[in-house]
Design an enzyme around this catalytic site. Structure first.
Site, PDB file in Angstrom:
ATOM      1  N   GLY A 249       0.815  -1.192   0.000  1.00  0.00           N
ATOM      2  CA  GLY A 249       0.000   0.000   0.000  1.00  0.00           C
ATOM      3  C   GLY A 249       0.859   1.256   0.000  1.00  0.00           C
ATOM      4  N   SER A 250       0.294   2.372  -0.440  1.00  0.00           N
ATOM      5  CA  SER A 250       0.999   3.652  -0.392  1.00  0.00           C
ATOM      6  C   SER A 250       0.836   4.264   1.001  1.00  0.00           C
ATOM      7  CB  SER A 250       0.447   4.587  -1.461  1.00  0.00           C
ATOM      8  OG  SER A 250       0.711   4.046  -2.740  1.00  0.00           O
ATOM      9  N   GLY A 251       1.563   5.346   1.241  1.00  0.00           N
ATOM     10  CA  GLY A 251       1.501   6.001   2.541  1.00  0.00           C
ATOM     11  C   GLY A 251       2.683   5.652   3.429  1.00  0.00           C
ATOM     12  N   HIS A 252       3.575   4.762   2.923  1.00  0.00           N
ATOM     13  CA  HIS A 252       4.753   4.347   3.681  1.00  0.00           C
ATOM     14  C   HIS A 252       6.043   4.937   3.107  1.00  0.00           C
ATOM     15  CE1 HIS A 252       2.341   1.440   5.833  1.00  0.00           C
ATOM     16  NE2 HIS A 252       1.965   0.848   4.713  1.00  0.00           N
TER      17      HIS A 252
ATOM     18  N   ASP B 214      -1.964  -8.575   0.505  1.00  0.00           N
ATOM     19  CA  ASP B 214      -0.758  -8.849  -0.286  1.00  0.00           C
ATOM     20  C   ASP B 214      -0.602 -10.352  -0.533  1.00  0.00           C
ATOM     21  OD1 ASP B 214       0.026  -6.129  -0.465  1.00  0.00           O
ATOM     22  OD2 ASP B 214       0.816  -6.236   1.565  1.00  0.00           O
TER      23      ASP B 214
ATOM     24  N   HIS C 282       0.136   0.403  10.166  1.00  0.00           N
ATOM     25  CA  HIS C 282      -1.103   1.064   9.749  1.00  0.00           C
ATOM     26  C   HIS C 282      -1.889   1.487  10.975  1.00  0.00           C
ATOM     27  CE1 HIS C 282       0.140  -2.051   6.918  1.00  0.00           C
ATOM     28  NE2 HIS C 282      -0.088  -1.135   6.017  1.00  0.00           N
TER      29      HIS C 282
END
Lengths: 330, 211
Positions: free
Chosen positions: A55-58, A111, A220
């Protein structure tokens, strides 16, 4: 919410667009799929390809580790959400140099499913896929259920070792074994001091009360094992080190690599304050730090907090860790 | 009536998308309690996109389900992308080539959808997932089939709601919320809730057309 946003729905595409412009010497967007970032050095004929995704945001994870002797192609998901099976499959195809592709990713339900489906998709085209699933987050499950643990910042060491091994011309099973050995040698822990907000949601989806900290928090905001009063940096560093090293049980004299990453909103200087104490603690345990990484390597939007990863090294892992590489983040 | 035609029924998927989009905030709120709070926005994005692509086209129900499946698997990702993507792909496969959809065809569709979900996920009843909604709903439909299609749909919808509500008292054993252990008890599972919306919306759309 005080954020730099246009339309939150376009945030990921805009992130990737800016990223490949800023790092055009190293990476580009796959012409086949706007959610796949590919190293300018990939694929390499006869070499095992390295793929990850998440996921993005990392950021800078995962895309920041695309480059030479590191990850060849990355599948990009929505914020905190697994990339599609198609994106993983397209990343595998982009990384394939004819010697198979190792997909090195973190242990999350989405994932796991999407990589499994992607492997099925590319098998039809004759691409051999091996996977390694990172599970370095100590607090996410007890040692007896290590296969349930999440993958966190230890993934960076897994990519580094896997990418370096592939660069030596090793076979797919050798690359897989090296990456597996790397993640098996990693233990991580996170401490959260403040929550994060998904821009499309607009408010934090969990709370950390002022004056408290969440020990064992996930990437998260998955709750940790303890919520307690915030203590001094040295006490927090000692706690983090104890959690990691109790689970590790390494003999004195072990050489280690250490990674202290901010979760997004913690000032970098505070990470050095933590590291100062951590290295002192490691020395007191008889450990020798071969290499340290301190900074925002694997974040969680604007979460306040930090993660600590300790990887035990042997001569093989040391040589692979030290191999030259080039990527936006490492 | 005992059946509806398969052709020209893509509006059923548009109606479903409307329900999902209308419940976007609720789904995210439920997800936010033990997940990361993006279930509503991801679902609304996927179903909404599919509805846009279907709108104005004269498609069979199975063709519309394939459009939805393609969007979920190709553009949404997460856990729900593959789970619902495969569910609708398998459902479409069970309806493909049929002129009419009667109770037996609907049952075959439900079983195919369930097999699709189970083919990619490993959850069992009691794990606090969408399976807790889907499995009893399929069983309830089959059990009531002898009393007519519409009656079986009503039973399916009721069982789906009971299944959804059963997740409140469960401790998550799979997926992201499973990391919370006991702390996952006491709230609905977001996947079980969205699965319930899907089944009750499909049920209502079919009942409307049957009457």
């Amino acid at each position: 919410m005080q954020r730099f946003l246009n339309n939150p729905d376009n945030l990921v595409d805009e992130t990737v667009a800016g990223f490949v412009k800023a790092h055009r010497d190293l990476v580009h967007i796959s012409p086949e799929n706007p959610r796949v970032v590919v190293s300018n050095f990939a694929p390499r004929a006869g070499r095992v390809g390295i793929v990850t995704g998440g996921g993005s945001g990392h950021e800078p994870a995962f895309i920041g580790y695309t480059g030479r002797n590191l990850v060849d192609a990355v599948a990009v998901g929505e914020i905190f959400s697994s990339p599609t099976a198609k994106s993983f499959a397209d990343a595998i195809k982009a990384a394939d140099g004819g010697a198979g592709v190792a997909v090195l990713y973190g242990n999350y339900a989405g994932d796991n499913m999407n990589v499994k489906m992607a492997a099925r998709m590319v098998a039809k085209e004759g691409i051999e896929v091996a996977t390694v699933v990172a599970n370095d987050d100590v607090c996410s499950a007890p040692p007896s259920e290590r296969d349930r643990r999440r993958g966190v910042a230890g993934e960076i060491f897994m990519w580094k070792i896997g990418g370096a091994k592939a660069a030596t011309g090793a076979t797919l099973s050798e690359v897989q074994a090296a990456a597996q050995k790397a993640i098996d040698a990693c233990r991580s822990v996170g401490v959260g001091l403040g929550p994060c907000t998904l821009p499309a949601v607009g408010h934090p989806n969990f709370q950390i009360e002022p004056g408290t900290m969440e020990v064992g928090i996930g990437h998260h905001g998955e709750p940790g094992t303890r919520v307690e009063s915030l203590r001094t940096a040295n006490e927090v560093a000692d706690d983090m080190l104890k959690i990691v090293m109790d689970d590790h049980a390494l003999p004195a004299g072990t050489e280690v690599a250490v990674l202290v990453s901010g979760l997004g909103a913690t000032p970098v200087n505070e990470l050095y304050v933590l590291y100062d104490r951590i290295e002192t603690g490691l020395a007191a345990m008889g450990m020798k730090v071969h290499k340290a990484f301190v900074g925002n390597y694997f974040t969680s939007l604007e979460m306040v907090g930090a993660t600590l990863t300790v990887m035990a090294l042997d001569d093989d892992l040391k040589a692979l860790l030290d191999m030259d590489c080039a990527s936006p983040a490492l | 009536m005992t059946h509806i035609p398969n052709a020209g029924q893509s509006a059923i998927i548009e109606e479903l998308a409307e329900v999902i989009v209308a419940n976007k905030a609720w789904l995210s709120e439920i997800d936010g309690k033990i997940g990361d709070g993006d279930h509503g926005s991801n679902m609304a994005k996927g179903f909404g996109k599919a509805a846009e692509r279907i709108h104005g086209k004269d498609m069979s129900l199975d063709a519309a389900m394939l459009v939805l499946s393609d969007v979920l698997m190709g553009e949404i990702g997460g856990s729900m992308g593959p789970l619902y993507g495969l569910m609708f792909e398998e459902m479409a496969g069970a309806l493909k080539g049929r002129d009419d959809i009667d109770a037996d065809a609907f049952s075959a569709m439900l079983h195919a959808g369930l097999a699709g979900v189970q083919g990619v996920g490993n959850a069992k009843v009691g794990d606090k997932t969408l399976i807790d909604t889907l499995v009893p709903a399929v069983a309830a439909f089959d059990a009531a089939k002898g009393r007519g299609f519409a009656a079986a749909l009503t039973e399916m919808e009721a069982a789906a709601e009971r299944g959804r509500d059963s997740t409140i008292d469960l401790v998550a054993r799979i997926g992201r919320s499973s990391r919370l252990g006991e702390r996952s008890r006491g709230v609905l599972d977001a996947g079980a809730t969205s699965c319930c919306l899907i089944l009750t919306s499909l049920g209502a759309s079919f009942r409307k057309r049957l009457s």
